[in-house]
Design a protein around this motif. Structure first.
Motif, mmCIF file in Angstrom:
data_model
loop_
_atom_site.group_PDB
_atom_site.id
_atom_site.type_symbol
_atom_site.label_atom_id
_atom_site.label_comp_id
_atom_site.label_asym_id
_atom_site.label_seq_id
_atom_site.Cartn_x
_atom_site.Cartn_y
_atom_site.Cartn_z
ATOM 1 N N GLY A 308 42.139 63.828 47.785
ATOM 2 C CA GLY A 308 41.797 63.056 46.584
ATOM 3 C C GLY A 308 41.459 61.626 46.925
ATOM 4 O O GLY A 308 41.471 61.240 48.092
ATOM 5 N N PRO A 309 41.164 60.804 45.890
ATOM 6 C CA PRO A 309 40.826 59.393 46.148
ATOM 7 C C PRO A 309 42.048 58.611 46.635
ATOM 8 O O PRO A 309 43.182 58.972 46.304
ATOM 9 C CB PRO A 309 40.358 58.892 44.782
ATOM 10 N N VAL A 310 41.805 57.556 47.415
ATOM 11 C CA VAL A 310 42.928 56.756 47.925
ATOM 12 C C VAL A 310 42.878 55.315 47.430
ATOM 13 O O VAL A 310 43.696 54.497 47.821
ATOM 14 C CB VAL A 310 42.993 56.767 49.474
ATOM 15 N N ILE A 311 41.902 54.999 46.577
ATOM 16 C CA ILE A 311 41.862 53.650 45.998
ATOM 17 C C ILE A 311 41.231 53.745 44.613
ATOM 18 O O ILE A 311 40.457 54.669 44.316
ATOM 19 C CB ILE A 311 41.100 52.660 46.914
ATOM 20 N N THR A 312 41.579 52.801 43.761
ATOM 21 C CA THR A 312 41.101 52.813 42.372
ATOM 22 C C THR A 312 39.568 52.795 42.303
ATOM 23 O O THR A 312 38.900 52.285 43.196
ATOM 24 C CB THR A 312 41.677 51.600 41.605
ATOM 25 N N GLU A 313 39.054 53.347 41.216
ATOM 26 C CA GLU A 313 37.601 53.367 41.007
ATOM 27 C C GLU A 313 37.095 52.042 40.424
ATOM 28 O O GLU A 313 35.889 51.835 40.290
ATOM 29 C CB GLU A 313 37.232 54.496 40.018
ATOM 30 N N ASN A 314 38.014 51.153 40.064
ATOM 31 C CA ASN A 314 37.653 49.871 39.442
ATOM 32 C C ASN A 314 37.000 48.941 40.470
ATOM 33 O O ASN A 314 37.671 48.382 41.332
ATOM 34 C CB ASN A 314 38.925 49.237 38.865
ATOM 35 N N LEU A 315 35.675 48.774 40.376
ATOM 36 C CA LEU A 315 34.943 48.003 41.389
ATOM 37 C C LEU A 315 35.151 46.495 41.257
ATOM 38 O O LEU A 315 34.693 45.737 42.105
ATOM 39 C CB LEU A 315 33.452 48.343 41.345
ATOM 40 N N LYS A 316 35.838 46.069 40.198
ATOM 41 C CA LYS A 316 36.193 44.644 40.101
ATOM 42 C C LYS A 316 37.315 44.305 41.092
ATOM 43 O O LYS A 316 37.533 43.143 41.431
ATOM 44 C CB LYS A 316 36.653 44.313 38.678
ATOM 45 N N VAL A 317 38.059 45.327 41.508
ATOM 46 C CA VAL A 317 39.224 45.110 42.373
ATOM 47 C C VAL A 317 39.021 45.722 43.754
ATOM 48 O O VAL A 317 39.438 45.164 44.763
ATOM 49 C CB VAL A 317 40.491 45.747 41.725
ATOM 50 N N ALA A 318 38.382 46.889 43.792
ATOM 51 C CA ALA A 318 38.198 47.604 45.061
ATOM 52 C C ALA A 318 36.732 47.558 45.474
ATOM 53 O O ALA A 318 35.845 47.660 44.629
ATOM 54 C CB ALA A 318 38.646 49.049 44.907
ATOM 55 N N ALA A 319 36.501 47.421 46.758
ATOM 56 C CA ALA A 319 35.120 47.360 47.258
ATOM 57 C C ALA A 319 34.423 48.700 47.049
ATOM 58 O O ALA A 319 35.038 49.751 47.222
ATOM 59 C CB ALA A 319 35.128 47.004 48.736
ATOM 60 N N PRO A 320 33.128 48.669 46.705
ATOM 61 C CA PRO A 320 32.394 49.937 46.567
ATOM 62 C C PRO A 320 32.220 50.606 47.932
ATOM 63 O O PRO A 320 32.320 49.950 48.966
ATOM 64 C CB PRO A 320 31.032 49.503 46.005
ATOM 65 N N PHE A 336 29.664 41.598 46.914
ATOM 66 C CA PHE A 336 29.497 40.167 47.193
ATOM 67 C C PHE A 336 30.528 39.334 46.433
ATOM 68 O O PHE A 336 31.192 38.464 46.997
ATOM 69 C CB PHE A 336 28.066 39.740 46.822
ATOM 70 N N LYS A 337 30.667 39.624 45.123
ATOM 71 C CA LYS A 337 31.619 38.862 44.292
ATOM 72 C C LYS A 337 33.053 39.057 44.781
ATOM 73 O O LYS A 337 33.840 38.118 44.813
ATOM 74 C CB LYS A 337 31.512 39.310 42.833
ATOM 75 N N LEU A 338 33.370 40.306 45.152
ATOM 76 C CA LEU A 338 34.747 40.613 45.566
ATOM 77 C C LEU A 338 35.125 39.851 46.832
ATOM 78 O O LEU A 338 36.230 39.321 46.936
ATOM 79 C CB LEU A 338 34.888 42.127 45.788
ATOM 80 N N PHE A 339 34.213 39.772 47.782
ATOM 81 C CA PHE A 339 34.567 39.147 49.058
ATOM 82 C C PHE A 339 34.296 37.648 49.110
ATOM 83 O O PHE A 339 34.652 37.000 50.083
ATOM 84 C CB PHE A 339 33.861 39.875 50.214
ATOM 85 N N THR A 340 33.659 37.088 48.065
ATOM 86 C CA THR A 340 33.502 35.630 48.050
ATOM 87 C C THR A 340 34.542 34.985 47.143
ATOM 88 O O THR A 340 35.271 34.095 47.561
ATOM 89 C CB THR A 340 32.089 35.233 47.590
ATOM 90 N N SER A 367 50.477 33.573 37.555
ATOM 91 C CA SER A 367 49.015 33.471 37.455
ATOM 92 C C SER A 367 48.641 32.602 36.267
ATOM 93 O O SER A 367 49.237 32.705 35.197
ATOM 94 C CB SER A 367 48.413 34.870 37.272
ATOM 95 N N ASP A 368 47.642 31.725 36.471
ATOM 96 C CA ASP A 368 47.136 30.921 35.347
ATOM 97 C C ASP A 368 45.749 31.400 34.933
ATOM 98 O O ASP A 368 44.989 30.681 34.283
ATOM 99 C CB ASP A 368 47.115 29.437 35.706
ATOM 100 N N GLY A 369 45.405 32.634 35.346
ATOM 101 C CA GLY A 369 44.125 33.208 34.965
ATOM 102 C C GLY A 369 43.016 32.959 35.973
ATOM 103 O O GLY A 369 41.880 33.389 35.770
ATOM 104 N N ALA A 370 43.328 32.271 37.066
ATOM 105 C CA ALA A 370 42.313 31.970 38.087
ATOM 106 C C ALA A 370 42.246 33.102 39.116
ATOM 107 O O ALA A 370 42.929 34.119 38.985
ATOM 108 C CB ALA A 370 42.627 30.646 38.758
ATOM 109 N N ASN A 371 41.440 32.899 40.158
ATOM 110 C CA ASN A 371 41.292 33.934 41.189
ATOM 111 C C ASN A 371 42.272 33.741 42.334
ATOM 112 O O ASN A 371 42.181 34.400 43.352
ATOM 113 C CB ASN A 371 39.853 33.952 41.727
ATOM 114 N N LYS A 372 43.207 32.803 42.179
ATOM 115 C CA LYS A 372 44.273 32.630 43.174
ATOM 116 C C LYS A 372 45.577 32.336 42.448
ATOM 117 O O LYS A 372 45.555 31.866 41.308
ATOM 118 C CB LYS A 372 43.932 31.521 44.168
ATOM 119 N N PRO A 373 46.717 32.620 43.088
ATOM 120 C CA PRO A 373 47.984 32.427 42.353
ATOM 121 C C PRO A 373 48.256 30.960 42.061
ATOM 122 O O PRO A 373 47.938 30.097 42.877
ATOM 123 C CB PRO A 373 49.043 33.007 43.296
#
Length: 417
Positions: A308-320, A336-340, A367-373
């Motif tokens: 079966g799959p080993v990572i979520t299908e959500n491409l906002k979090v997991a790389a395609p 590109f967005k995920l790794f930058t 979290s304050d809603g940003a892309n880093k803690p």
């Protein structure tokens, strides 16, 4: 009357039994410890602060370097905290893979602890035996991630990739005979699960070998029995977790008391001690290796039967997948967005903890809603144990301090952070 004056002695940070960069200032009355003052911070890298300046997905590698003997267990707590804040579901196969590697990591940790602890006290053979087995498990780390130590294999939503269908093999060289190479490759002709199955079958006999060398050895018992006794009540007050707490007779294990991933579906026991001395903690950790071996075996059986799959299908979090990224514009943008810039977590706070080989390792994240803690706090198990070193050492001799440092199984990456 002669004037009696206590004198102080530096133990470490370059002492071979100080486990890295521990500096103890010992106050002595003759050879008896009156006070032991740990000086830490010699390995301080500001991990928590660095994580606040990096996107979430770029800090996974920092976690490996906390307790650099239990790499994947550190990653697990971190990715679980992110999953908690984002509400991500992890595929079942990924959960089993994580649990299997948590237990491989526990065996890796306990083997290094056993070898180093025995070496500190004066038994050399165990160290060589333990590293023989570590080598096989290190190969599993390398097979899934490409790195022997700092794997960065766990990802929010699952794991980096599925288990490989083949294991790397030893090659013929002028330094090893063909017979030796063939023997080493005997268990490497199948998949990684085949390789691990062979390991789990022979590992209990190896643990028997360690016990033959140590458990009833009178020198080992003279060095560990009644050394560094901690009562159950005091262990709780001092914030002990893991084998340090279970060695004092308290059956607290997050895998049973606050189950995560698939631990509630697996059969295993929690070994506990009776007197809370260094010998009991030794017995607890050895028994834990046997239990971990059972858990790995159960995970292997499940993983064989359930692809079966080993990572979520959500491409906002997991790389395609790479082939999608090469021929699909949307996937390329996600990549590109995920790794930058990574991904943004919703505002809030979360704490997730795992039963790390040394105790409870927890990550508290705001979290304050940003892309880093906004804030990251690591609850390291070794920190509370080191704080009790003074109390555990008083009244013992200098040689016993070495035993007590060993029985605590401290690693300074997580203490200094």
């Amino acid at each position: 009357m002669a004037e009696i004056r206590n004198y102080t002695l530096n133990f470490g940070p370059q002492h071979p039994s100080a486990h890295g960069v521990l500096r103890l200032v010992l106050e002595l009355d003759g050879e008896t410890i009156v006070r032991a003052d740990p000086h830490i911070g010699l390995l301080h890298r500001g991990t928590e602060k660095l994580a606040e300046y990096k996107p979430y997905n770029q800090s996974i590698g920092y976690m490996d370097r906390l307790d650099y003997v239990s790499m994947m267990a550190n990653e697990h707590a971190y990715v679980m905290t992110i999953e908690k804040l984002m509400g991500i579901a992890v595929p079942e196969r990924a959960q089993y893979i994580r649990v299997m590697f948590d237990e491989i990591t526990r065996i890796l940790n306990h083997l290094l602890w056993l070898g180093a602890h025995a070496l500190d006290i004066g038994a050399m053979t165990v160290f060589l035996y333990a590293f023989r087995e570590r080598e096989d498990l290190m190969d599993c780390y390398e097979a899934v991630s490409g790195a022997r130590m700092h794997a960065t294999y766990y990802r929010p939503g699952g794991v980096y990739r599925d288990l490989p269908d083949s294991m790397p093999k030893y090659e013929y060289s002028p330094f090893r005979s063909k017979k030796d190479v063939d023997r080493l490759n005997e268990t490497r002709h199948g998949s990684m699960l085949d390789f691990l199955t062979a390991f789990t079958e022979r590992f209990p006999a190896y643990v028997d070998e360690y016990e033959t060398l140590l458990t009833d050895n009178r020198i080992w018992k003279q060095r560990t029995v009644d050394i560094g006794i901690v009562s159950p009540e005091r262990a709780l007050q001092l914030g002990f977790t893991g084998p340090m707490l279970r060695g004092s007779g308290i059956a607290w294990d997050l895998r049973k008391t606050q189950p995560y991933e698939v631990y509630d579906r697996l059969a295993f026991d929690i070994p506990i001690g009776k007197t809370g001395d260094s010998y009991d903690r030794y017995l607890v950790r050895v028994a834990e290796m046997r239990e971990s071996n059972k858990i790995i075996r159960q995970c292997i059986d499940w993983l064989r039967a359930n692809p079966g799959p080993v990572i979520t299908e959500n491409l906002k979090v997991a790389a395609p997948k790479r082939e999608h990224m090469k021929d699909n514009m949307e996937a390329l943008i996600h990549h590109f967005k995920l790794f930058t810039e990574g991904y943004c977590l919703p505002e809030g706070e979360a704490y997730a903890a795992v039963e790390h080989p040394k105790g409870e390792l927890g990550i508290y994240m705001v979290s304050d809603g940003a892309n880093k803690p906004y804030r990251l706090k690591i609850r390291a198990p070794g920190f509370a144990h080191l704080a009790a070193l003074d109390e555990m050492s008083r009244g013992h001799m200098i040689a016993d301090v070495v035993t007590i440092i060993g029985t605590q199984d401290i690693v300074f990456g997580e203490i200094d952070r």
